[in-house]
Write a protein that holds these residues in place. Structure first.
Motif, PDB file in Angstrom:
ATOM      1  N   UNK A  48       0.817  -1.214   0.000  1.00 23.43           N
ATOM      2  CA  UNK A  48       0.000   0.000   0.000  1.00 23.43           C
ATOM      3  C   UNK A  48       0.845   1.256   0.000  1.00 23.43           C
ATOM      4  N   UNK A  49       2.121   1.118   0.313  1.00 24.57           N
ATOM      5  CA  UNK A  49       2.996   2.288   0.294  1.00 24.57           C
ATOM      6  C   UNK A  49       3.831   2.264  -0.972  1.00 24.57           C
ATOM      7  N   UNK A  51       4.247   7.436   0.242  1.00 23.10           N
ATOM      8  CA  UNK A  51       2.874   7.522   0.736  1.00 23.10           C
ATOM      9  C   UNK A  51       1.994   6.489   0.072  1.00 23.10           C
ATOM     10  N   UNK A  52       0.714   6.648   0.318  1.00 21.57           N
ATOM     11  CA  UNK A  52      -0.251   5.708  -0.247  1.00 21.57           C
ATOM     12  C   UNK A  52      -0.897   6.280  -1.511  1.00 21.57           C
ATOM     13  N   UNK A  53      -0.540   7.516  -1.854  1.00 18.94           N
ATOM     14  CA  UNK A  53      -1.072   8.251  -3.004  1.00 18.94           C
ATOM     15  C   UNK A  53      -2.527   8.608  -2.772  1.00 18.94           C
ATOM     16  N   UNK A  54      -3.370   7.588  -2.616  1.00 18.22           N
ATOM     17  CA  UNK A  54      -4.749   7.871  -2.237  1.00 18.22           C
ATOM     18  C   UNK A  54      -4.816   7.661  -0.738  1.00 18.22           C
TER      19      UNK A  54
END
Lengths: 689, 227
Positions: free
Chosen positions: A164-165, A177-180
């Protein structure tokens, strides 16, 4: 095998060894940020530069395999200058906010800057700033501090299996980051806090609480699942502030689950800090003397066969031993430590432990999970299964409702029906297990904690024996426990004696009036709404379900407040150590039982914990062998009979609330709220990895 | 392009599906790679998705590509945010990419950018209200011999100056797309003032006898090596 010379010392290492590893073998320390021995190599921080003779440029030692005849200089002027340069580059955008940074005092960057930093900056331009991210209730972010080592990305993608990262953007605009925006949905996410070499990822519940040098560190073990993860408990002023993993290659490597790490704020909430007696339907405070006297008076007045005891999931072996001795002396046989009703058989040790061992998973090549969801019952075991899966050549199948274990699992049945088919041999996995070189099966509490659990246990043994899981050098039969106290309880024989009742029988006895005294030792996972006229004594540390239905409450100590012996699911005996004292008037559990025995006039034969342990070692020698796995003798266990075809139900429905401590923890409550939208047990589709 | 958090708000479409034709193309791209290595097709698939979505890449399209290629969505986001040619915000019908790197700047790219700004009334990174044009500044487009350059969608318009840029924008506004290439009409990177060499066809005999390695060249090379 290549021969290399490092700083004048000659060394022969296996081909494929990196320069960094070769240096480590010689005890030469090389500064590094992105390299981590349990993660894939990235080679992007450049801090580990060394000089290699005949190489025109310094070499990143973590990513460079040694070649025969390499002459490596780790402390040369060139290598040092290169590292100084890297450090200066890293500090260009790193804020100098160490005084307000939670990582201060245990920061790799801070430490290395002492050795390789300059005393001033030559950088005059603006530093970059990165917007904060929200990774959920556990991990706090200060992404401006990030040096892009990508350890967190690699950990989540490879070890946790929840990719997720990521690093989005490029160059100076790159952000981790996770972007979303989303919360990290791994039950191992807290480990990225430890992995982060700077203060970019820190613990949210521990934010601005303490400095590392103020803490008293106690080496202990975790009891919130049956893995027995090795932990370090950090406390200050009698309060536990955080829990960190401790290295144990055989058990948890260096990871712990989020529950083990973050549920500790439940240790100061809803605590029982003084004895209570129920008067006119309400629990009222009392003192120890009257509480002990009342307990003794009640126990004296009732014949032994009308006394029953249930030990909970967080009990140490010492307190169960003391309780068994005490009630055994009174003639009570209705003892049980299997409060979920699992039909485990205490007669044969290999029949209730994880024989393959957690580290042994790495040698297996086929694994059949029966009624277990290791990801939520024992996240560390699941990480080991995943580690084995990533190496390739590992087939995993599950019998039970659909699962997401972060790696592919073949769904080969829903419940009892598939188990029966396997026993008959007309199931494709019977031949898969037979053909495998090192097959293993994992029997979970989801299969055992049902009326036909004993039959399923027998069936699993039959499968293990016929499919070749039991060999002189390999035992592929495993029981995965959920409760830290369970194996210890079974080792102690805390099960119904001749004529004794099991958990269901005890509760039925309470309702019918045949059981007059019910002694609950930290047992909270029971339906106690109707205990009839029985006098319920609850000894434990939390005002949870057990205490709510008790007539007498004796405040005990939680796992961080007493020295206790715990046996993990493998049968590994480990010691938990006291980090702080129990709150208020609460006492260590064995001592409470010793006091009751004295009031009864049948004092237990020990006055101190070491004496208790000596006694325990005499009757149960295995429990004195800490940190060792004793071989057991394979034998008969389980019961022959028909198995209901019904589907299994996994025991853990909510990973963040499995016991009194995690139910009292506000952090765990926040996690529940965060992940409620996405239930942890629901199968997830698509590309969750 | 940069993160979709900067700039005016816009709507992300709820879902994305490749057209049948594009799905065929996507399959052709995936087929180029060995089984299990389908993730290698992420760039061409994202490009297909961007073209289908009108020049920009909605999040739903990235998720769709991730699902098709069996990748974690974040791995696709990493790729699409890394490459500047993926637009993560809606762009105008004509994406004007003005090169302002040194060679173009020496040859007058400032006039090109100024003409765009003046003509369209927008700044760098902005889109006209009619949704026709988006102006962005880019680094070297690799067309330095025909500097300055303005890239309109896939095509290079070369040798521009302020007036030529305005003419180009007028044409685009009126709906005609002028032929790509040099605004001065020169072919390729031929000299402005006409050819100064190779003005006539080479001698036929020379042309016939010329080979890549004229006799003697090898020997010379050997000698050099030996020396």
């Amino acid at each position: 095998m290549p021969k290399v010379t490092i700083d004048g010392q000659e060394l022969e290492v296996p081909a494929g060894t990196t320069i960094f590893q070769a240096c480590q073998q010689l005890g030469i320390e090389i500064p590094h940020f992105c390299y981590h021995e349990r993660l894939l190599i990235a080679g992007n921080c450049r801090m580990c530069l060394v000089e290699v003779e005949k190489s025109p440029k310094p070499v990143a030692s973590c990513a460079m395999p040694v070649a025969d005849g390499n002459v490596i200089l780790t402390q040369s002027e060139k290598a040092k200058k290169a590292r100084h340069g890297v450090m200066e580059m890293l500090l260009i955008n790193h804020p100098l906010d160490c005084p307000i940074c939670d990582q201060g005092g245990e920061c790799d960057l801070q430490d290395e800057a002492m050795a390789y930093g300059f005393d001033r900056s030559r950088y005059r331009e603006n530093k970059r700033a990165v917007p904060e991210k929200d990774f959920g209730p556990l991990v706090a972010t200060h992404m401006t501090r990030c040096i892009h080592c990508t350890r967190c990305i690699r950990f989540l993608a490879d070890v946790a299996g929840v990719p997720e990262l990521g690093g989005t953007g490029r160059g100076e605009d790159m952000e981790i980051g996770t972007y979303i925006e989303r919360a990290l949905s791994s039950e191992l996410s807290g480990n990225i806090i430890d992995l982060c070499p700077v203060g970019a990822l820190t613990s949210k519940p521990y934010a601005f609480v303490a400095r590392p040098w103020e803490l008293r560190k106690t080496e202990s073990v975790d009891v919130l699942d049956a893995v027995g993860s090795n932990i370090r408990v950090d406390a200050r002023d009698g309060r536990i502030l955080r829990v960190l993993p401790r290295l144990n290659e055989a058990v948890n490597e260096e990871w712990i689950s989020d529950k083990s790490r973050f549920a500790i704020d439940g240790l100061v909430r809803k605590r029982l800090d003084r004895p209570y007696i129920r008067r006119n339907g309400r629990l009222v405070e009392t003192d120890w003397r009257s509480a002990i006297e009342l307990a003794a008076e009640r126990l004296k007045a009732v014949p032994g066969e009308r006394i029953a005891a249930i030990a909970g999931d967080l009990c140490d072996a010492e307190s169960m031993f003391a309780l068994k001795l005490l009630l055994g002396g009174l003639g009570a046989a209705s003892l049980d430590c299997r409060q979920d009703g699992a039909r485990l058989d205490a007669r044969c040790r290999p029949g209730y432990v994880f024989n393959t061992t957690i580290a042994g998973i790495e040698n297996a090549d086929a694994c059949l999970l029966i009624g277990t969801d290791p990801r939520h019952e024992a996240a560390i075991v699941n990480a080991r299964l995943r580690k084995r899966y990533l190496r390739g050549g590992f087939r995993v199948a599950a019998i039970g409702p659909a699962l997401d274990l972060t790696f592919p699992v073949e769904q080969v049945g829903e419940g009892g029906e598939a188990v029966s088919a396997l026993v008959r041999g007309d199931h494709e996995w019977a031949s898969v297990l037979e053909a495998a070189k090192a097959p293993m099966l994992v029997l979970g509490q989801g299969a055992l904690a049902r009326p036909d659990g004993a039959q399923i246990l027998w069936a699993a043994r039959a499968i293990a024996e016929t499919c070749g899981l039991i060999r002189p050098e390999w035992n592929g039969f495993n029981v995965l426990h959920r409760a830290a106290a369970r194996v210890g309880g079974l080792d102690l024989g805390f099960v119904p004696g001749p004529g004794g009742r099991d958990v269901a029988g005890i509760l039925a006895g309470c309702r019918s009036g045949e059981t007059e005294i019910l002694y609950l030792l930290g047992a909270d996972e029971l339906d106690l709404t109707d205990t009839g006229s029985a006098f319920v004594i609850y000894q434990g540390h939390h005002g949870d379900r057990g205490a709510a239905h008790a007539d007498l409450v004796l405040p005990g100590a939680a796992y961080t407040e007493k020295d206790g012996t715990y046996v993990n699911t493998e049968g590994r005996v480990q010691l938990a150590r006291r980090a702080v004292f129990p709150p208020g008037e609460a006492r260590e559990d064995w001592a409470i039982l010793r006091a009751i025995s004295a009031a009864l006039g049948r004092a237990l034969p020990f006055d101190t914990l070491p004496e208790l342990r000596r006694h325990m070692a005499v009757s149960h020698p295995g429990l004195a062998e800490t940190d060792e796995l004793l071989p057991g003798v394979w034998g008969g266990f389980g019961e022959v009979g028909t198995i209901a075809p019904a589907a299994f139900a996994y025991p853990v429905t909510d990973f963040y609330a499995t016991d009194a401590i995690s139910r009292a923890s506000p952090t765990m409550a926040e996690c529940r709220e965060t992940f409620a939208r996405e239930p942890a047990t629901a199968p997830r589709t698509g590309t969750h990895g | 392009m940069s993160e979709p958090v900067s700039g005016p708000p816009f709507e992300q479409p709820a879902d994305f599906e490749f057209t049948a034709e594009n799905l065929e193309r996507a399959k052709a791209h995936i087929a180029k790679y060995p089984p299990g290595r389908q993730a290698s097709a992420v760039l061409p698939l994202l490009d297909l998705a961007q073209r289908q979505s009108g020049g920009w890449l909605p999040r739903a399209a990235m998720d769709r590509v991730a699902a098709i290629l069996d990748m974690a969505p974040i791995r696709v986001y990493e790729v699409s945010t890394f490459y500047t040619m993926f637009n993560l915000r809606p762009v105008g019908r004509y994406l004007l990419q003005a090169c302002t790197t040194t060679p173009c700047w020496l040859r007058g790219s400032e006039a090109v950018v100024a003409a765009c700004k003046r003509k369209l009334g927008i700044g760098i990174g902005e889109t006209t209200a009619d949704g026709l044009f988006t102006l962005i500044e880019v680094e070297c487009l690799g067309g330095c011999v025909n500097a300055p350059i303005l890239q309109v969608n896939d095509d290079f318009y070369e040798d521009l100056d302020g007036a030529a840029t305005e003419r180009l924008l007028d044409a685009l506004k009126s709906g005609t797309v002028p032929p790509k290439g040099s605004a001065t009409g020169r072919g390729g990177s031929a000299p402005f003032k006409g050819k100064t060499a190779l003005t006539e066809p080479p001698d036929a005999a020379v042309a016939a006898g010329w080979t890549r390695n004229p006799p003697g060249a090898e020997k010379q090379g050997e000698k050099e090596d030996a020396g």
